[in-house]
Design a protein around this motif. Structure first.
Motif, PDB file in Angstrom:
ATOM      1  N   GLY A  47       0.778  -1.234   0.000  1.00 47.96           N
ATOM      2  CA  GLY A  47       0.000   0.000   0.000  1.00 47.96           C
ATOM      3  C   GLY A  47       0.809   1.284   0.000  1.00 47.96           C
ATOM      4  N   THR A  48       1.900   1.308  -0.753  1.00 48.71           N
ATOM      5  CA  THR A  48       2.703   2.527  -0.828  1.00 48.71           C
ATOM      6  C   THR A  48       3.226   2.714  -2.248  1.00 48.71           C
ATOM      7  N   LEU A  49       3.933   3.795  -2.458  1.00 43.83           N
ATOM      8  CA  LEU A  49       4.488   4.116  -3.774  1.00 43.83           C
ATOM      9  C   LEU A  49       5.850   3.448  -3.954  1.00 43.83           C
ATOM     10  N   PRO A  50       6.215   3.095  -5.194  1.00 40.77           N
ATOM     11  CA  PRO A  50       7.534   2.510  -5.446  1.00 40.77           C
ATOM     12  C   PRO A  50       8.687   3.384  -4.941  1.00 40.77           C
ATOM     13  N   ALA A  51       8.544   4.701  -5.002  1.00 46.25           N
ATOM     14  CA  ALA A  51       9.605   5.590  -4.508  1.00 46.25           C
ATOM     15  C   ALA A  51       9.793   5.432  -3.007  1.00 46.25           C
ATOM     16  N   LEU A  52       8.698   5.190  -2.284  1.00 45.57           N
ATOM     17  CA  LEU A  52       8.806   4.977  -0.840  1.00 45.57           C
ATOM     18  C   LEU A  52       9.385   3.605  -0.506  1.00 45.57           C
ATOM     19  N   VAL A  53       9.167   2.631  -1.383  1.00 43.43           N
ATOM     20  CA  VAL A  53       9.788   1.315  -1.199  1.00 43.43           C
ATOM     21  C   VAL A  53      11.301   1.460  -1.336  1.00 43.43           C
ATOM     22  N   SER A  54      11.743   2.266  -2.294  1.00 43.36           N
ATOM     23  CA  SER A  54      13.185   2.506  -2.455  1.00 43.36           C
ATOM     24  C   SER A  54      13.767   3.178  -1.219  1.00 43.36           C
ATOM     25  N   ARG A  55      13.041   4.118  -0.650  1.00 43.07           N
ATOM     26  CA  ARG A  55      13.508   4.770   0.584  1.00 43.07           C
ATOM     27  C   ARG A  55      13.635   3.748   1.714  1.00 43.07           C
ATOM     28  N   LEU A  56      12.632   2.904   1.844  1.00 42.82           N
ATOM     29  CA  LEU A  56      12.648   1.869   2.872  1.00 42.82           C
ATOM     30  C   LEU A  56      13.805   0.898   2.655  1.00 42.82           C
ATOM     31  N   ALA A  57      14.055   0.540   1.412  1.00 43.08           N
ATOM     32  CA  ALA A  57      15.106  -0.421   1.087  1.00 43.08           C
ATOM     33  C   ALA A  57      16.485   0.054   1.524  1.00 43.08           C
ATOM     34  N   LEU A  58      16.694   1.351   1.594  1.00 43.15           N
ATOM     35  CA  LEU A  58      17.996   1.902   1.965  1.00 43.15           C
ATOM     36  C   LEU A  58      18.214   1.957   3.477  1.00 43.15           C
ATOM     37  N   CYS A  59      17.203   1.622   4.241  1.00 46.99           N
ATOM     38  CA  CYS A  59      17.300   1.661   5.702  1.00 46.99           C
ATOM     39  C   CYS A  59      17.976   0.407   6.234  1.00 46.99           C
ATOM     40  N   LYS A  60      18.551   0.545   7.430  1.00 44.83           N
ATOM     41  CA  LYS A  60      19.126  -0.613   8.110  1.00 44.83           C
ATOM     42  C   LYS A  60      18.000  -1.545   8.544  1.00 44.83           C
ATOM     43  N   ARG A  61      18.263  -2.817   8.522  1.00 45.17           N
ATOM     44  CA  ARG A  61      17.300  -3.834   8.929  1.00 45.17           C
ATOM     45  C   ARG A  61      17.248  -3.893  10.460  1.00 45.17           C
ATOM     46  N   PRO A  62      16.053  -3.868  11.033  1.00 43.02           N
ATOM     47  CA  PRO A  62      15.954  -3.971  12.487  1.00 43.02           C
ATOM     48  C   PRO A  62      16.325  -5.380  12.964  1.00 43.02           C
ATOM     49  N   ASP A  63      16.903  -5.449  14.134  1.00 38.07           N
ATOM     50  CA  ASP A  63      17.293  -6.714  14.738  1.00 38.07           C
ATOM     51  C   ASP A  63      16.110  -7.250  15.542  1.00 38.07           C
ATOM     52  N   SER A  64      15.589  -8.392  15.127  1.00 39.46           N
ATOM     53  CA  SER A  64      14.392  -8.932  15.786  1.00 39.46           C
ATOM     54  C   SER A  64      14.648  -9.372  17.224  1.00 39.46           C
ATOM     55  N   SER A  65      15.896  -9.566  17.590  1.00 39.58           N
ATOM     56  CA  SER A  65      16.193  -9.948  18.969  1.00 39.58           C
ATOM     57  C   SER A  65      16.420  -8.729  19.864  1.00 39.58           C
ATOM     58  N   SER A  66      16.373  -7.553  19.289  1.00 36.44           N
ATOM     59  CA  SER A  66      16.575  -6.315  20.040  1.00 36.44           C
ATOM     60  C   SER A  66      15.312  -5.928  20.805  1.00 36.44           C
ATOM     61  N   ALA A  67      15.504  -5.317  21.955  1.00 31.74           N
ATOM     62  CA  ALA A  67      14.365  -4.814  22.734  1.00 31.74           C
ATOM     63  C   ALA A  67      13.680  -3.667  22.004  1.00 31.74           C
ATOM     64  N   ARG A  68      14.376  -3.048  21.062  1.00 33.73           N
ATOM     65  CA  ARG A  68      13.823  -1.918  20.312  1.00 33.73           C
ATOM     66  C   ARG A  68      13.205  -2.332  18.975  1.00 33.73           C
TER      67      ARG A  68
END
Length: 149
Positions: A47-68
């Protein structure tokens, strides 16, 4: 410079990061491959624009074992204007399949015990309904005397 050039540069950078598991680009590419989605199909699905997917893709991946983890997913979802529960589901699905892919191929002998007919490819099996009869159940019914006679 046209308005599309910066977007194309972001998309190109995101494509280069698809092999780096530290970035969301890797997660998004893995999910798209698992689900058989094109870039446009994926953008529509979340449910978003391809340009926003590109922005998301450049972000660091969250660590699922992190409290945050939940906080990081919320921040990413806000940044890309997508549903945070959907994003968390994508992250969890990719992570689960990564873990399954890393399982040793020779689990049968050492860790699970040698059983006749065991196949390591059968780790994911569907349960059958309890009212479904197996061939063994039918055999046992035929051997029982009919109590109504």
């Amino acid at each position: 410079m046209t308005s599309q050039e910066p977007l194309a540069a972001l998309a190109a950078l995101a494509r280069r990061l698809r092999d780096d598991p530290r970035f969301m680009s890797y997660v998004l590419a893995a999910y798209q491959e698992q689900e058989g989605l094109t870039d446009d199909d994926f953008a529509r699905e979340i449910g978003t624009l391809p340009a926003l997917v590109s922005r998301l893709a450049l972000c660091k991946r969250p660590d699922s074992s992190s409290a945050r983890f939940a906080e990081q997913v919320r921040e990413l979802a806000d940044y890309a204007l997508i549903d945070e529960a959907r994003l968390a589901g994508i992250l969890r699905q990719v992570e689960a399949l990564e873990k399954l892919a890393r399982r040793p191929a020779d689990l049968s002998a050492r860790r699970l015990g040698k059983r006749p007919g065991y196949s390591p490819t059968g780790l994911l099996a569907a349960a059958r309904d309890c009212n479904e009869k197996s061939p063994d159940d039918t055999l046992h019914e035929e051997e029982r005397p009919d109590s109504e006679e």
